[in-house]
Design a protein around this motif. Structure first.
Motif, PDB file in Angstrom:
ATOM      1  N   ASN A   1      36.447 -21.202 -23.726  1.00 15.46           N
ATOM      2  CA  ASN A   1      35.864 -22.286 -22.944  1.00 15.46           C
ATOM      3  C   ASN A   1      36.673 -23.560 -23.133  1.00 15.46           C
ATOM      4  O   ASN A   1      37.024 -23.919 -24.266  1.00 15.46           O
TER       5      ASN A   1
ATOM      6  N   GLU B   1      39.198 -14.674 -24.211  1.00 18.28           N
ATOM      7  CA  GLU B   1      38.564 -15.652 -23.335  1.00 18.28           C
ATOM      8  C   GLU B   1      38.265 -16.915 -24.135  1.00 18.28           C
ATOM      9  O   GLU B   1      38.133 -16.878 -25.360  1.00 18.28           O
TER      10      GLU B   1
ATOM     11  N   GLY C   1      35.223 -21.518 -18.324  1.00 16.17           N
ATOM     12  CA  GLY C   1      35.805 -20.395 -19.042  1.00 16.17           C
ATOM     13  C   GLY C   1      37.135 -19.979 -18.448  1.00 16.17           C
ATOM     14  O   GLY C   1      37.325 -20.022 -17.227  1.00 16.17           O
TER      15      GLY C   1
ATOM     16  N   GLU D   1      32.923 -16.745 -16.774  1.00 14.73           N
ATOM     17  CA  GLU D   1      31.806 -17.051 -17.663  1.00 14.73           C
ATOM     18  C   GLU D   1      32.152 -16.544 -19.059  1.00 14.73           C
ATOM     19  O   GLU D   1      32.538 -15.398 -19.237  1.00 14.73           O
ATOM     20  N   HIS D   2      32.000 -17.412 -20.032  1.00 16.51           N
ATOM     21  CA  HIS D   2      32.311 -17.051 -21.411  1.00 16.51           C
ATOM     22  C   HIS D   2      31.370 -17.807 -22.332  1.00 16.51           C
ATOM     23  O   HIS D   2      31.234 -19.029 -22.236  1.00 16.51           O
ATOM     24  N   ARG D   3      30.709 -17.080 -23.225  1.00 19.26           N
ATOM     25  CA  ARG D   3      29.709 -17.699 -24.101  1.00 19.26           C
ATOM     26  C   ARG D   3      30.339 -18.666 -25.103  1.00 19.26           C
ATOM     27  O   ARG D   3      29.841 -19.751 -25.327  1.00 19.26           O
TER      28      ARG D   3
ATOM     29  N   ASP E   1      35.113 -24.150  -8.639  1.00 18.38           N
ATOM     30  CA  ASP E   1      35.339 -22.726  -8.897  1.00 18.38           C
ATOM     31  C   ASP E   1      36.765 -22.370  -9.278  1.00 18.38           C
ATOM     32  O   ASP E   1      37.105 -21.203  -9.400  1.00 18.38           O
TER      33      ASP E   1
END
Length: 238
Positions: A26, A24, A68, A111-113, A94
């Motif tokens: 961002n 993953e 993400g 969603e990815h940190r 989205d």
């Protein structure tokens, strides 16, 4: 619409390179450009990719945004485009939209940190290789070992490997050295991990390598004007 970028296939290829180290990622958009900054799944390598607005055919960002993506999905979708295609990427609330004249894909935003920061190191040694030459070197070394060691001193570079299959040593002169402030003594790295980091480097381009004893190697190159900066932690024999 939050962001719209139109660029050639090779530029997108550089963005998809992060799939080699992380599932993953961002994509961070603002007026200064598009940035991807990720640590590998195993935590030993990192990649930073920067796309400047000046190298894009179109770059429009109405507000800063971070989205993400699933990198494997992004890479697989990219492969469906022709290498001569000009691709437009649009980000909505989205969705991420990838399209050419003939096709359109809508990808979900996840969603990815992401990575908090990358190493900030003052490197005493920098060397340079043609990408094709360096890839060939890695291929040759992999016949002997999965690890290589860099030693740099007195305007000479030694790259060595030792394994069950034998030993090898490559020597290079001052034409490959850009800077030596202090010598480097056999700092070792994983060959396969280096290959992952440089896989998208064009064979005609140069690869800048930065070294400091017992610190991550830093590798820098460009793909179609896109700056790629990579780090890999040294291998410590246990």
């Amino acid at each position: 619409m939050t962001a719209k970028i139109k660029m050639g296939y090779e530029m997108y290829k550089s963005i998809s390179a992060v799939a080699n180290i992380q599932n993953e990622a961002n994509l961070s958009f603002d007026v200064s450009g598009l940035e991807v900054k990720e640590l590998s799944v195993n935590g030993i390598s990192a990649m930073h990719i920067f796309v400047a607005p000046s190298i894009c055919q179109t770059y429009e960002v109405s507000k800063p945004v971070v989205v993400g993506i699933n990198t494997a999905n992004f890479k697989n979708i990219l492969k469906t485009f022709d290498k001569k295609d000009t691709i437009t990427m649009e980000v909505t609330n989205d969705k991420i939209i990838l399209q050419s004249i003939t096709k359109t894909f809508l990808l979900p935003i996840i969603e990815h940190r992401g990575a908090d920061k990358l190493p900030e190191i003052e490197y005493p040694v920098s060397i340079i290789f043609n990408a094709k030459e360096f890839k060939k070197l890695l291929k040759d070394i992999s016949l002997i070992s999965g690890f290589l060691g860099f030693s740099v001193s007195n305007n000479e570079i030694s790259i060595t490997a030792k394994g069950d299959a034998g030993e090898t040593k490559f020597r290079y002169g001052s034409e490959h050295i850009q800077k030596i402030v202090s010598s480097i003594n056999n700092t070792m790295f994983n060959v396969e991990e280096i290959n992952k980091l440089i896989s998208v480097a064009d064979n005609k381009s140069n690869i800048d390598i930065y070294l400091k004893e017992n610190e991550p190697i830093k590798i820098v190159y460009e793909v179609a004007g896109v700056k790629v900066r990579c780090y890999l932690a040294p291998y410590i024999e246990g």
